[in-house]
Write an enzyme that holds these catalytic residues in place. Structure first.
Site, PDB file in Angstrom:
ATOM      1  N   ASP A  67      -0.420  92.710  45.401  1.00 46.83           N
ATOM      2  CA  ASP A  67      -1.246  91.567  45.627  1.00 46.83           C
ATOM      3  C   ASP A  67      -2.652  91.955  45.090  1.00 46.83           C
ATOM      4  OD1 ASP A  67      -2.403  93.164  47.520  1.00 46.83           O
ATOM      5  OD2 ASP A  67      -1.499  91.766  49.081  1.00 46.83           O
ATOM      6  N   ASN A 135      -1.934  89.815  61.936  1.00 43.33           N
ATOM      7  CA  ASN A 135      -0.845  88.707  62.368  1.00 43.33           C
ATOM      8  C   ASN A 135       0.603  88.890  61.656  1.00 43.33           C
ATOM      9  OD1 ASN A 135      -1.483  88.132  59.496  1.00 43.33           O
ATOM     10  ND2 ASN A 135      -1.952  86.085  59.728  1.00 43.33           N
ATOM     11  N   HIS A 137       1.329  90.003  58.637  1.00 40.69           N
ATOM     12  CA  HIS A 137       1.520  89.542  57.224  1.00 40.69           C
ATOM     13  C   HIS A 137       1.768  90.934  56.316  1.00 40.69           C
ATOM     14  CE1 HIS A 137      -3.011  89.671  56.565  1.00 40.69           C
ATOM     15  NE2 HIS A 137      -2.712  90.479  55.273  1.00 40.69           N
ATOM     16  N   GLU A 142       1.759  85.289  54.451  1.00 40.09           N
ATOM     17  CA  GLU A 142       1.053  84.929  55.587  1.00 40.09           C
ATOM     18  C   GLU A 142       2.006  84.428  56.627  1.00 40.09           C
ATOM     19  OE1 GLU A 142      -1.815  85.630  56.609  1.00 40.09           O
ATOM     20  OE2 GLU A 142      -3.425  85.138  55.498  1.00 40.09           O
TER      21      GLU A 142
HETATM   22  C1  GLP Z   1      -4.623  92.884  53.388  1.00 43.21           C
HETATM   23  C2  GLP Z   1      -3.743  93.430  52.358  1.00 43.21           C
HETATM   24  C3  GLP Z   1      -2.323  93.898  52.819  1.00 43.21           C
HETATM   25  C4  GLP Z   1      -2.596  94.863  53.964  1.00 43.21           C
HETATM   26  C5  GLP Z   1      -3.556  94.106  55.089  1.00 43.21           C
HETATM   27  C6  GLP Z   1      -3.906  95.041  56.057  1.00 43.21           C
HETATM   28  O1  GLP Z   1      -4.688  91.689  53.659  1.00 43.21           O
HETATM   29  N1  GLP Z   1      -3.320  92.329  51.266  1.00 43.21           N
HETATM   30  O2  GLP Z   1      -1.621  94.447  51.910  1.00 43.21           O
HETATM   31  O3  GLP Z   1      -1.533  95.470  54.713  1.00 43.21           O
HETATM   32  O4  GLP Z   1      -4.963  93.715  54.287  1.00 43.21           O
HETATM   33  O5  GLP Z   1      -5.089  95.971  55.797  1.00 43.21           O
HETATM   34  P1  GLP Z   1      -5.607  97.181  56.735  1.00 43.21           P
HETATM   35  O6  GLP Z   1      -4.696  98.109  56.105  1.00 43.21           O
HETATM   36  O7  GLP Z   1      -7.152  97.424  56.105  1.00 43.21           O
HETATM   37  O8  GLP Z   1      -5.279  96.707  57.979  1.00 43.21           O
END
Ligand code: GLP
Length: 245
Positions: A67, A135, A137, A142
């Site tokens: 993304d 959440n 995602h 989402e």
């Molecule tokens: C972002 C990314 C996700 C990732 C999420 C959790 O929203 N788009 O790909 O899994 O953050 O991130 P973290 O590893 O910092 O908790």
């Protein structure tokens, strides 16, 4: 779906870096699906060390990222292109021309179509790395009453904006939209490896590993339909969700 419980987050990262190393060593011209967020950073550090030690060669590897934020350029220090360059690509012997992160500027719909084409160009990913949002995602798919199969533009939820605000100067600076692979794109990978740590992930991981329910309200639960999905968590998180193996 397979669940691996390690002694620590550091061990989780080592285990996953070794999985990636093994995929590359078995198939030097493989395709990797890569992820951003805080969780994979130590995995990338270990891959850099392995590359420098001559244990893995990325010269023929292709990558596609999950993304990218809409509205910030790849040169912005919070763009996922910048993240990938500084946390991994600049430090390994990969050809940057073989790395793809969706473009965050310009025509967002066209950028999403380009990402969709890249997901399948030259075949699907041999391994897709994933983190997970608080959440549930996955990438930026989402929690909602429906999910989208292909690459698309997603409006970020309040929960995601709040969680990601720690990387920006202020919460208002967090982009409100992102380009993301769809759930079908992620499930198309030959192997999907999700890594999670920390108590903020308890509700999401509970939904993922403690029952057989699939719900769009926790997008990660779609992984239950994948033949070769692996969830790697440390014992602290496993204990907190009540996972006994
Ligand atoms: C972002 C990314 C996700 C990732 C999420 C959790 O929203 N788009 O790909 O899994 O953050 O991130 P973290 O590893 O910092 O908790």
């Amino acid at each position: 779906m397979k669940v691996i419980v390690t002694n620590s987050y550091d061990e989780s990262c080592k285990v996953v870096a070794e999985m990636i190393r093994d995929v590359v060593n078995q198939k030097p011209a493989c395709k990797l699906g890569l992820a951003t967020g805080g969780t994979p950073v130590p995995i990338y550090k270990k891959l850099i060390e392995m590359n420098k030690a001559g244990e893995v060669d990325f010269s023929q590897v292709h990558t596609v990222n999950l993304d990218e934020y809409c509205g910030i350029p790849g040169t912005h220090d919070q763009s996922y292109r910048y993240f990938m360059d500084t946390n991994l690509f600049n430090h390994i012997n990969i050809d940057k021309a073989n790395t793809y992160v969706a473009q965050g500027m310009g025509d967002f719909e066209a950028n999403a179509r380009e990402l969709e084409a890249k997901v399948r160009e030259g075949g699907v990913a041999d391994l897709q790395l994933l983190g997970i949002g608080n959440n549930g995602h996955i990438a930026f798919n989402e929690a909602s009453d429906h999910l989208v199969a292909v690459a698309h533009i997603e409006t970020l939820t309040e929960s995601t904006i709040t969680a990601n605000a720690r990387f920006f100067e202020k919460k208002e600076d967090v982009p409100t939209k992102a380009i993301t692979m769809g759930m079908g794109d992620i499930l198309a990978a030959k192997c999907v490896v999700l890594v999670a740590t920390g108590l903020a992930k308890v509700p999401a991981i509970k939904g993922l590993i403690m029952d057989d329910v699939i719900t769009t309200q926790n997008p990660s639960t779609m992984l239950k339909m994948h033949e070769n999905a692996i969830v790697v968590i440390d014992k602290e998180l496993a204990n907190a969700v009540g996972y006994k193996g």
